[in-house]
Motif scaffolding. Sequence first.
Motif, short mmCIF file in Angstrom:
data_model
loop_
_atom_site.label_atom_id
_atom_site.label_comp_id
_atom_site.label_asym_id
_atom_site.label_seq_id
_atom_site.Cartn_x
_atom_site.Cartn_y
_atom_site.Cartn_z
N ARG A 16 -1.04 6.15 7.90
CA ARG A 16 -1.51 6.57 6.60
C ARG A 16 -1.32 8.16 6.31
O ARG A 16 -2.36 9.08 6.76
CB ARG A 16 -3.10 6.16 6.74
N GLU A 70 0.96 -1.27 0.20
CA GLU A 70 0.02 0.03 -0.02
C GLU A 70 0.90 1.33 0.06
O GLU A 70 1.78 1.37 0.90
CB GLU A 70 -0.91 -0.02 1.22
N THR A 94 -5.08 9.99 -2.55
CA THR A 94 -5.90 9.20 -1.66
C THR A 94 -7.08 8.32 -2.58
O THR A 94 -7.70 7.59 -1.96
CB THR A 94 -6.19 9.57 -0.33
N ASP A 125 0.43 4.42 0.52
CA ASP A 125 0.42 5.50 1.97
C ASP A 125 0.74 5.03 3.00
O ASP A 125 0.48 5.62 4.11
CB ASP A 125 -0.94 6.20 1.83
N VAL A 126 1.11 3.78 3.13
CA VAL A 126 1.64 3.22 4.45
C VAL A 126 3.15 3.63 4.74
O VAL A 126 4.00 3.13 3.74
CB VAL A 126 1.44 1.55 4.72
#
Length: 183
Positions: free
Chosen positions: A123, A13, A102, A15-16
């Motif tokens: 996040r 992922e 996002t 945005d982690v």
Amino acid sequence: MDGIEGSSQLTGEPDVLTPEALLASAVMGGGLPEEARSHLWEAGLSYQQDEVAEAHLRQAEAIAPGHAAVLIGLYRFYFYKGRLRECLGVARECLAKAQRETNLPADWREVRAEDAEFSRYDRLMPRFFLFTLKGYAYLNMRLGNLDEGRAAVMKLLELDPSDKIGAKLLLDVLNRAGQDDED
């Protein structure tokens, strides 16, 4: 592994972020061309000279348009100079950036809690969205757009029901302002 790429590969992922990746992220200035970084630095050094500082910020923007570090620099400059209308324009740009990155709906009013993991500090972009929406709410309140400010605060409370962002404080201010009008 380091940087954003390393954390993305670990989690799948984008945005982690690990703490190390967060420091290297775009919001913290990662990926910013050195010339733009230099203009941001010069803007800070010349803060008391409005025209000079703003010219440096605009040069940084020309080099790195839409970069979060530049947008944050512009936002802070306008905010602390009391140029709230211009600051609100930058807040709108920041919202749009967070929404695009996002994959949130283009209208912040249509964003739902299930659209992103807003409650997790790791996040990055969902948190950036929330903090920007809070700034947007505050600026609207200061500019007398109380209905727009209230709508943004209510959206914040919907997306962040545990109120880690501190939207209830803004709601309290709005409610007190309404009471003052009745006296």
